[in-house]
Design an enzyme around this catalytic site. Sequence first.
Site, PDB file in Angstrom:
ATOM      1  N   HIS A  58      81.801  92.683  22.533  1.00  0.00           N
ATOM      2  CA  HIS A  58      80.975  92.118  22.840  1.00  0.00           C
ATOM      3  C   HIS A  58      80.644  90.276  22.805  1.00  0.00           C
ATOM      4  O   HIS A  58      80.541  89.920  21.941  1.00  0.00           O
ATOM      5  CB  HIS A  58      79.032  92.822  22.595  1.00  0.00           C
ATOM      6  CG  HIS A  58      77.652  92.382  22.624  1.00  0.00           C
ATOM      7  ND1 HIS A  58      77.570  90.916  22.770  1.00  0.00           N
ATOM      8  CD2 HIS A  58      77.464  92.327  23.866  1.00  0.00           C
ATOM      9  CE1 HIS A  58      76.714  90.445  23.175  1.00  0.00           C
ATOM     10  NE2 HIS A  58      76.199  91.989  23.913  1.00  0.00           N
ATOM     11  N   ASP A  59      80.399  89.952  24.391  1.00  0.00           N
ATOM     12  CA  ASP A  59      80.997  88.782  24.083  1.00  0.00           C
ATOM     13  C   ASP A  59      81.072  87.528  22.997  1.00  0.00           C
ATOM     14  O   ASP A  59      81.774  86.294  22.364  1.00  0.00           O
ATOM     15  CB  ASP A  59      79.789  87.791  23.600  1.00  0.00           C
ATOM     16  CG  ASP A  59      78.020  88.538  24.798  1.00  0.00           C
ATOM     17  OD1 ASP A  59      79.071  89.127  26.021  1.00  0.00           O
ATOM     18  OD2 ASP A  59      77.301  87.815  24.733  1.00  0.00           O
ATOM     19  N   LYS A 103      78.940  89.564  32.127  1.00  0.00           N
ATOM     20  CA  LYS A 103      77.803  89.843  31.472  1.00  0.00           C
ATOM     21  C   LYS A 103      76.382  88.748  32.008  1.00  0.00           C
ATOM     22  O   LYS A 103      76.795  87.515  31.709  1.00  0.00           O
ATOM     23  CB  LYS A 103      78.187  89.755  29.365  1.00  0.00           C
ATOM     24  CG  LYS A 103      76.792  89.970  28.833  1.00  0.00           C
ATOM     25  CD  LYS A 103      76.337  91.355  28.241  1.00  0.00           C
ATOM     26  CE  LYS A 103      75.598  91.185  26.981  1.00  0.00           C
ATOM     27  NZ  LYS A 103      75.680  90.116  26.837  1.00  0.00           N
TER      28      LYS A 103
END
Length: 293
Positions: free
Chosen positions: A34-35, A121
């Site tokens: 994630h990110d 995202k």
Amino acid sequence: MTIPTIASYPIPTDLPQNRVNWLPDPSRAVLLIHDMQEYFLDFYDSAAAPIPTLIEHIRQLREACDAAGVPVVYTAQPGEQSLKDRALLQEFWGPGLTARPERAPVVAALAPRAGDVVLTKWRYSAFARTDLAERMQAWGRDQLIVCGVYAHIGCQVSATEAFMRDIQPFMVSDAVADFSLDRHLQALDYVAQRSGVVLDTAKTLACLRPAAAAETLPANPAALKADVAALLQIPASDLHDDDNLLFAGLDSIRLMSLIERWRRAGATLAFIDLAERPTLQDWWQLLEASQQG
């Protein structure tokens, strides 16, 4: 406002008590990185805790998932975002990554490879305005292992939305990082108490890398009951020979994983065989007939 400068802090080792006893299953899981973009890590000292440990643990998780055939999915915000796309994020965080689009790439040590899925995202949740849920359904996967930054924002929200979509989420306690130790602990506690399971990297790797052993069929009805109870993650004493196992929570994904394991051990059973006669006593008869055949 923008993301604050983040002081070094030690990754917590004392984990919250989980409300459920789910475990990652390589046949059911997807790894979400994630990110992990340069921009979001720029707010840390890259040489100080928790960053070196964070990157190393995510690398280990990714390697274990590669070996186990677990799909790897990344989220990454785009470097160019219109005000319409940023919407309410603009009011909370200002221009964010759009002020430094050159820092949009995922950090080099974890750069996506051919075959990895990279989702654009747009919001805190990895499911918002992406096809993550549809991909997982197509893959026959219903578990999400979450790692990355920031734990109390996108990681926690993604884990919680997974839960609301009947996907079992796992937050890897020492493969996420946050604004502070307090925020990190807050995210772990929320997930453990409200939406998923918190495990450390070592426990997650142990689940993804089971000890190599030849597959065997249950030797007797008690072994069959133990096998099915382990799959349902309940005590064997909760199952009775004439229980309908589909009503007990045995969904099609778990049933297929069980059939595939028994086939590797030599059984000649089909999905429909077990689905039409979903009790332990029937399954034992089918296994015996399969072995005799």
